[in-house]
Design an enzyme around this catalytic site. Sequence first.
Site, mmCIF file in Angstrom:
data_model
loop_
_atom_site.group_PDB
_atom_site.id
_atom_site.type_symbol
_atom_site.label_atom_id
_atom_site.label_comp_id
_atom_site.label_asym_id
_atom_site.label_seq_id
_atom_site.Cartn_x
_atom_site.Cartn_y
_atom_site.Cartn_z
ATOM 1 N N GLU A 95 10.633 -8.113 -3.565
ATOM 2 C CA GLU A 95 11.044 -6.609 -3.375
ATOM 3 C C GLU A 95 10.278 -6.728 -1.617
ATOM 4 O OE1 GLU A 95 13.477 -4.650 -4.602
ATOM 5 O OE2 GLU A 95 13.073 -5.086 -6.517
ATOM 6 N N LEU A 96 11.665 -6.848 -0.844
ATOM 7 C CA LEU A 96 11.161 -6.667 1.123
ATOM 8 C C LEU A 96 11.632 -5.474 1.728
ATOM 9 C CD1 LEU A 96 11.955 -10.664 1.154
ATOM 10 C CD2 LEU A 96 9.968 -9.248 0.520
ATOM 11 N N GLU A 102 12.466 -2.902 11.548
ATOM 12 C CA GLU A 102 11.914 -1.230 10.287
ATOM 13 C C GLU A 102 11.461 -0.959 10.768
ATOM 14 O OE1 GLU A 102 9.985 -2.840 7.200
ATOM 15 O OE2 GLU A 102 10.863 -1.320 5.566
ATOM 16 N N GLY A 155 6.560 -6.566 -0.828
ATOM 17 C CA GLY A 155 6.104 -6.450 0.813
ATOM 18 C C GLY A 155 7.084 -6.412 1.468
ATOM 19 N N SER A 156 6.534 -6.598 3.005
ATOM 20 C CA SER A 156 7.881 -7.039 4.116
ATOM 21 C C SER A 156 8.448 -8.249 4.376
ATOM 22 C CB SER A 156 6.628 -7.159 5.349
ATOM 23 O OG SER A 156 5.956 -8.685 5.320
ATOM 24 N N CYS A 194 10.386 1.544 2.113
ATOM 25 C CA CYS A 194 11.667 0.518 2.622
ATOM 26 C C CYS A 194 12.827 1.419 2.707
ATOM 27 C CB CYS A 194 11.171 -0.426 1.275
ATOM 28 S SG CYS A 194 10.976 0.020 -0.567
ATOM 29 N N LYS A 233 -2.714 -8.945 -7.213
ATOM 30 C CA LYS A 233 -3.377 -8.632 -6.370
ATOM 31 C C LYS A 233 -2.879 -7.654 -5.620
ATOM 32 C CE LYS A 233 -2.974 -9.363 -2.090
ATOM 33 N NZ LYS A 233 -3.717 -8.169 -0.681
ATOM 34 N N PRO A 234 -3.624 -6.104 -5.361
ATOM 35 C CA PRO A 234 -2.922 -4.651 -4.553
ATOM 36 C C PRO A 234 -3.690 -5.288 -3.223
ATOM 37 C CG PRO A 234 -4.832 -4.643 -5.907
ATOM 38 C CD PRO A 234 -4.924 -6.142 -5.834
ATOM 39 N N ALA A 235 -2.598 -3.832 -2.065
ATOM 40 C CA ALA A 235 -2.621 -4.250 -1.381
ATOM 41 C C ALA A 235 -4.156 -3.768 -0.310
ATOM 42 C CB ALA A 235 -1.634 -3.216 -0.113
ATOM 43 N N GLU A 277 14.222 -4.547 -9.890
ATOM 44 C CA GLU A 277 13.203 -4.062 -10.521
ATOM 45 C C GLU A 277 13.879 -2.952 -11.254
ATOM 46 O OE1 GLU A 277 9.721 -4.012 -8.707
ATOM 47 O OE2 GLU A 277 8.948 -6.207 -8.615
ATOM 48 N N TRP A 309 1.385 -0.686 -0.193
ATOM 49 C CA TRP A 309 0.133 -0.192 -0.132
ATOM 50 C C TRP A 309 0.748 1.471 -0.140
ATOM 51 C CZ3 TRP A 309 1.906 2.636 4.309
ATOM 52 C CH2 TRP A 309 2.063 1.847 4.695
ATOM 53 N N ASN A 310 2.348 1.427 0.139
ATOM 54 C CA ASN A 310 3.066 2.022 0.850
ATOM 55 C C ASN A 310 2.871 3.146 -0.436
ATOM 56 O OD1 ASN A 310 5.314 0.432 0.212
ATOM 57 N ND2 ASN A 310 6.668 1.813 1.427
HETATM 58 P P1 NAP Z 1 3.058 -6.896 3.729
HETATM 59 O O1 NAP Z 1 1.863 -6.659 4.902
HETATM 60 O O2 NAP Z 1 3.651 -7.473 3.837
HETATM 61 O O3 NAP Z 1 1.826 -6.868 2.633
HETATM 62 C C1 NAP Z 1 2.106 -6.552 1.428
HETATM 63 C C2 NAP Z 1 1.875 -7.563 0.268
HETATM 64 O O4 NAP Z 1 0.987 -8.671 0.484
HETATM 65 C C3 NAP Z 1 -0.559 -6.724 0.679
HETATM 66 O O5 NAP Z 1 -0.551 -6.975 -0.321
HETATM 67 C C4 NAP Z 1 -0.505 -8.549 1.369
HETATM 68 O O6 NAP Z 1 -1.941 -7.883 1.301
HETATM 69 C C5 NAP Z 1 0.277 -9.267 0.721
HETATM 70 N N1 NAP Z 1 0.089 -10.503 1.826
HETATM 71 C C6 NAP Z 1 0.137 -10.350 3.173
HETATM 72 N N2 NAP Z 1 0.221 -11.439 3.851
HETATM 73 C C7 NAP Z 1 -0.099 -12.262 2.647
HETATM 74 C C8 NAP Z 1 0.188 -14.341 2.631
HETATM 75 N N3 NAP Z 1 0.122 -14.433 3.430
HETATM 76 N N4 NAP Z 1 -0.075 -14.644 1.345
HETATM 77 C C9 NAP Z 1 -0.084 -13.565 0.255
HETATM 78 N N5 NAP Z 1 -0.264 -12.205 0.079
HETATM 79 C C10 NAP Z 1 0.005 -11.555 1.351
HETATM 80 O O7 NAP Z 1 3.811 -5.764 3.466
HETATM 81 P P2 NAP Z 1 2.316 -4.122 3.566
HETATM 82 O O8 NAP Z 1 2.619 -3.849 5.404
HETATM 83 O O9 NAP Z 1 1.852 -3.726 3.022
HETATM 84 O O10 NAP Z 1 4.305 -3.484 3.102
HETATM 85 C C11 NAP Z 1 4.884 -2.071 3.547
HETATM 86 C C12 NAP Z 1 6.720 -3.685 3.692
HETATM 87 O O11 NAP Z 1 6.781 -3.591 2.227
HETATM 88 C C13 NAP Z 1 7.691 -2.885 4.580
HETATM 89 O O12 NAP Z 1 8.159 -3.431 5.254
HETATM 90 C C14 NAP Z 1 7.997 -2.327 3.404
HETATM 91 O O13 NAP Z 1 9.458 -2.031 3.325
HETATM 92 C C15 NAP Z 1 8.527 -3.216 2.239
HETATM 93 N N6 NAP Z 1 8.832 -2.484 0.803
HETATM 94 C C16 NAP Z 1 9.392 -2.794 -0.292
HETATM 95 C C17 NAP Z 1 9.564 -2.389 -1.186
HETATM 96 C C18 NAP Z 1 10.656 -3.005 -2.062
HETATM 97 O O14 NAP Z 1 10.890 -2.250 -3.234
HETATM 98 N N7 NAP Z 1 12.093 -2.980 -1.436
HETATM 99 C C19 NAP Z 1 8.491 -1.404 -1.452
HETATM 100 C C20 NAP Z 1 8.067 -1.262 -0.508
HETATM 101 C C21 NAP Z 1 7.728 -1.881 0.702
HETATM 102 P P3 NAP Z 1 -3.304 -7.358 2.381
HETATM 103 O O15 NAP Z 1 -2.732 -6.143 1.680
HETATM 104 O O16 NAP Z 1 -4.430 -7.732 2.382
HETATM 105 O O17 NAP Z 1 -2.741 -7.352 3.642
#
Ligand code: NAP
Length: 474
Positions: free
Chosen positions: A243-244, A378, A221-222, A277, A167-169, A455, A143-144
């Site tokens: 991309e974590l 983080e 995501g995380s 991130c 699948k978006p956030a 990416e 979502w960020n």
């Molecule tokens: P997140 O909780 O890991 O969620 C990211 C995505 O994954 C969301 O669409 C989420 O869906 C989905 N998801 C969660 N649990 C899942 C599962 N068990 N199976 C399948 N999909 C699942 O992360 P976030 O809090 O949204 O994003 C913040 C994190 O992203 C931070 O750690 C940040 O550093 C990282 N990030 C990294 C980059 C990069 O390029 N390295 C860029 C941006 C963000 P829901 O929304 O439905 O929960």
Amino acid sequence: MHYIDGSWIESANTFEVTNPATGETIGQVADGGAVEAAQAVAAANKAFASFAALTAYDRSALLYKAWTLMTERSEDLARLMTAEQGKPLKAARNEVKYAADFLLWYAEEAKRVYGETIPSARANQRFMVMRQPVGVCAAITPWNYPISMITRKIGPALAAGCTMVLKPAEQTPLCAIAMFKIFDEVGIPAGVVNMVNTSSPEEVGNVWLQDSRVRKFTFTGSTEVGKQLASQAVSNVKRVSMELGGHAPFIVFDDADPVHAAKGLSLLKFLNTGQACISPNRIYVQRTIAEEFLQTLTTRVAAMQAGEGTTDGVTIGPLVDTASVDKVERQVQDALDKGAKLLTGGQRLNEGGLDKGHFFAPTVLSDITPDMRIHNEETFGPVAPVIVFDDERDILDKANDTAYGLAAYLYTDDISRAWRIAEGLRFGIIGINDINPTSAAAPFGGMNESGLGREGGHVGLDEYLDTKLVGWTV
Ligand code: NAP
């Protein structure tokens, strides 16, 4: 709504989307699950052969049209992003521009998917190497950065000739729907891009992970969720891009201008309210300039105005939800309990109309030590934790002392030092006197537990291509 096989589809159930600055409901979105996830893969699989067979010029033209329409709609997209995700309008406009850049850049790069010929040791043999699309790709985005994280995947996937299910956030489906309307209107063929919205991410993710027709899984995501997904993707040997999370060091050496560095940090750290991130999470400043650096930083941060992103002068938006505010508050309290010094901020913001949103004051902490949570976890919030250091000799060990490895920054005017430190940092992205080392043309991604793959740029396209060798007896 979901977008599957070129059609907009509703579900019996919906989930609510709220404005994180005001708590207002701004939309209801179809809540899909395993059924829609499977339909999306079937559509993407059916569309793959004919899409891959289009010329690179045809695929380029589609991306170019999407870029054009996105550019025309950029102000509406930015306003929607501010309402749904919370970032100030200026930052939302910047993200829309950055996101559109991926469509344009990959529209150009689609025409440069070159193979090669290789000399053989046998006189009657020739070798030819082809690059071909990997097939159906599944993408999950956060979502960020709700629009650029979509185009950073769809741009190269389509350039390569792949089809995609995405699948978006849950917090930002409206931005995703607005983007898929663009893909639909510019005539991207049915089934080439598909979107499923859900409040059960695991259910959708599992369908895509288990389906062997999905040949690549790309996740932003995380680190915690990324590890689970990557381990499941192994079962049918999918290609994986991850991309974590990050925990970026920001090092200010004594030969740098402390005022300039403090300005850079205040812009970078508080961008998107710290929800990035690549946001600095450990700020190291050399002792002889520490006082001036901290003074400038504190003055700038104390003057920042929090509020709804459409209000003039606001530079700090809300955090995405209550759990995020709780996490930031826990890290700040833990640091204070263990001896950190609070220079500004440090508390939730509830007054002046902010009580309905998820606001935390922009905060500067000094005297941070390795036993504090903020030193290791983080933060994803508006907190700048500062550590004073004496000697360059151990700064690399300190900066590299993390499981993450996404971004790192340094300020110095000494070119030998800049080179030495940049080479020694175990991070995928380094900013030298630079607070924005990103571009659609440049590789973005992390080392260690910050990810796999890159990416952006031409390496971002490689992630969607298989390499095929043809040996030929003539
Ligand atoms: P997140 O909780 O890991 O969620 C990211 C995505 O994954 C969301 O669409 C989420 O869906 C989905 N998801 C969660 N649990 C899942 C599962 N068990 N199976 C399948 N999909 C699942 O992360 P976030 O809090 O949204 O994003 C913040 C994190 O992203 C931070 O750690 C940040 O550093 C990282 N990030 C990294 C980059 C990069 O390029 N390295 C860029 C941006 C963000 P829901 O929304 O439905 O929960």
